[in-house]
Design an enzyme around this catalytic site. Structure first.
Site, PDB file in Angstrom:
ATOM      1  N   SER A 140       0.845  -1.190   0.000  1.00 46.11           N
ATOM      2  CA  SER A 140       0.000   0.000   0.000  1.00 46.11           C
ATOM      3  C   SER A 140       0.880   1.239   0.000  1.00 46.11           C
ATOM      4  O   SER A 140       2.086   1.170   0.276  1.00 46.11           O
ATOM      5  CB  SER A 140      -0.873  -0.005   1.265  1.00 46.11           C
ATOM      6  OG  SER A 140      -1.540   1.227   1.445  1.00 46.11           O
ATOM      7  N   TYR A 153      -2.612  -1.466  10.138  1.00 47.77           N
ATOM      8  CA  TYR A 153      -2.597  -1.560   8.677  1.00 47.77           C
ATOM      9  C   TYR A 153      -1.201  -1.257   8.145  1.00 47.77           C
ATOM     10  O   TYR A 153      -0.666  -1.991   7.302  1.00 47.77           O
ATOM     11  CB  TYR A 153      -3.618  -0.591   8.080  1.00 47.77           C
ATOM     12  CG  TYR A 153      -3.801  -0.718   6.588  1.00 47.77           C
ATOM     13  CD1 TYR A 153      -4.510  -1.782   6.051  1.00 47.77           C
ATOM     14  CD2 TYR A 153      -3.275   0.234   5.721  1.00 47.77           C
ATOM     15  CE1 TYR A 153      -4.685  -1.904   4.670  1.00 47.77           C
ATOM     16  CE2 TYR A 153      -3.439   0.128   4.348  1.00 47.77           C
ATOM     17  CZ  TYR A 153      -4.147  -0.943   3.831  1.00 47.77           C
ATOM     18  OH  TYR A 153      -4.307  -1.055   2.469  1.00 47.77           O
TER      19      TYR A 153
END
Length: 268
Positions: A140, A153
Site C-alpha cells: 500500500s 494496517y
C-alpha cells in the site's frame, strides 16, 4: 515481456475491488483463473464477469493456514501448477493504538500479512515446477509511510513490502518475479468495511475514496502490465507516487504533515 495467454492465475480477495478487476484483466489476457475470497456471493459475481471458460471459485480465508494449503492443492488439481499468484486480500482497522483491540490486531495481521506469506509459501512449488512465474503482493501507500490511526494496517503493509523485497532476491535466479504493489486511493470497499472507526469519520473516508479514488480497473491494468513487463515494484496513483518521492528525499515531512492534519483538520 511475458505472455500471459493460457497461463494459470490465482487471485485472492477477488470478490470486489482490485481483486475482481485484476481477475478480469488477467482473464482478458487469456489466463485461466482460480479466484478466492470469503465472500461467496461476490466471488460468484466475479466469476460471471470473467472472459473465457474453465475458471474456478474457492471460498478461502487467507489467514487460515490449513485452508490456504488445501487451496493450493485444489488449484493444481483443477488447472495444473499456477504461474501467477496475486495476493490481494486485505482489510483495515482505523483506531488509535490505545483503543485498538488486540483481537483486531491479530485479525488484520492474519489476513494482510499471513495471507501473503501463505500464498507465496504454498504456491511456490507450483511456480518452480513451471520454471517461471510471478507473485504479486499488495502492499500500500501506507507501506511507504506511517499514518495515524492506521498502525496495524501500516505494520502489515510495511511487512508485506519487506517480505516481498526479500523473496524477490531469493528467487532472482529462478525466473520467478516478485512484485511489490503500492496503491494509493482506489475505489474499493476497504474503507467501507473497516473496523474500529466511528461512523462519522468512516463516512468521510468512504466519501473521499468514492469521489477521488482511482478506478480499480485502472489499477488492475497497471498490475497486469507490471506482470507482463517483469517489474519488481509498482506504485499506483499520484498520491502514492508523491508520498514515495517525498519520503525518499525528505523522510520527516510525511510524518509532520500527517500530524498537522490531525491537529488542525481532524480528518483522521
Amino acid at each position: 515481456m511475458r505472455s500471459l495467454d493460457k497461463r494459470v492465475a490465482v487471485v485472492t480477495g477477488a470478490s470486489s475491488g482490485i481483486g475482481r478487476a485484476t481477475a478480469k484483466a488477467l482473464a482478458a489476457k487469456g489466463c485461466t483463473l482460480a479466484i478466492a475470497d470469503v465472500d461467496e456471493g461476490g466471488l460468484a459475481q466475479t466469476a460471471r464477469e470473467l472472459e473465457g471458460a474453465g475458471h474456478t471459485t474457492h471460498v478461502v480465508d487467507v489467514s487460515d493456514k490449513q485452508r490456504m494449503l488445501a487451496f493450493a492443492d485444489e488449484v493444481e488439481q483443477a488447472h495444473g501448477p499456477a504461474h501467477i499468484v496475486v495476493n490481494n486480500a486485505g482489510v483495515t482497522v482505523t483506531d488509535k493504538l490505545e483503543d485498538h483491540s488486540l483481537e483486531d490486531f491479530e485479525w488484520i495481521v492474519g489476513i494482510n500479512f499471513w495471507g501473503v506469506v501463505y500464498g507465496c509459501k504454498f504456491f511456490l512449488p507450483q511456480l518452480q515446477a513451471n520454471g517461471w512465474g510471478a507473485f504479486v503482493n499488495l502492499s500500500s501507500m501506507f507501506g511507504l509511510t506511517g499514518v495515524p490511526k492506521q498502525s496495524s494496517y501500516c505494520a502489515t503493509k510495511f511487512a508485506v513490502r519487506g517480505f516481498t523485497e526479500s523473496l524477490a532476491i531469493e528467487l532472482a535466479n529462478e525466473n520467478i518475479d516478485v512484485i511489490s504493489v503500492h496503491p494509493g486511493g482506489i475505489r474499493t470497499n476497504i474503507a467501507r468495511n473497516s473496523r474500529g472507526a466511528p461512523d462519522d469519520k468512516r463516512q468521510q473516508v468512504i466519501d473521499w475514496f468514492d469521489n477521488h479514488g482511482m478506478k480499480p480497473e485502472t489499477a488492475a491494468s497497471k498490475i497486469v502490465s507490471a506482470i507482463e513487463h517483469r517489474r519488481q515494484r509498482l506504485v499506483i496513483t499520484r498520491e502514492a507516487w508523491a508520498t514515495d518521492i517525498v519520503k525518499r528525499l525528505y523522510p520527516a515531512i510525511p510524518r509532520r504533515l500527517a500530524g498537522w492534519v490531525v491537529r488542525n483538520r481532524e480528518l483522521l
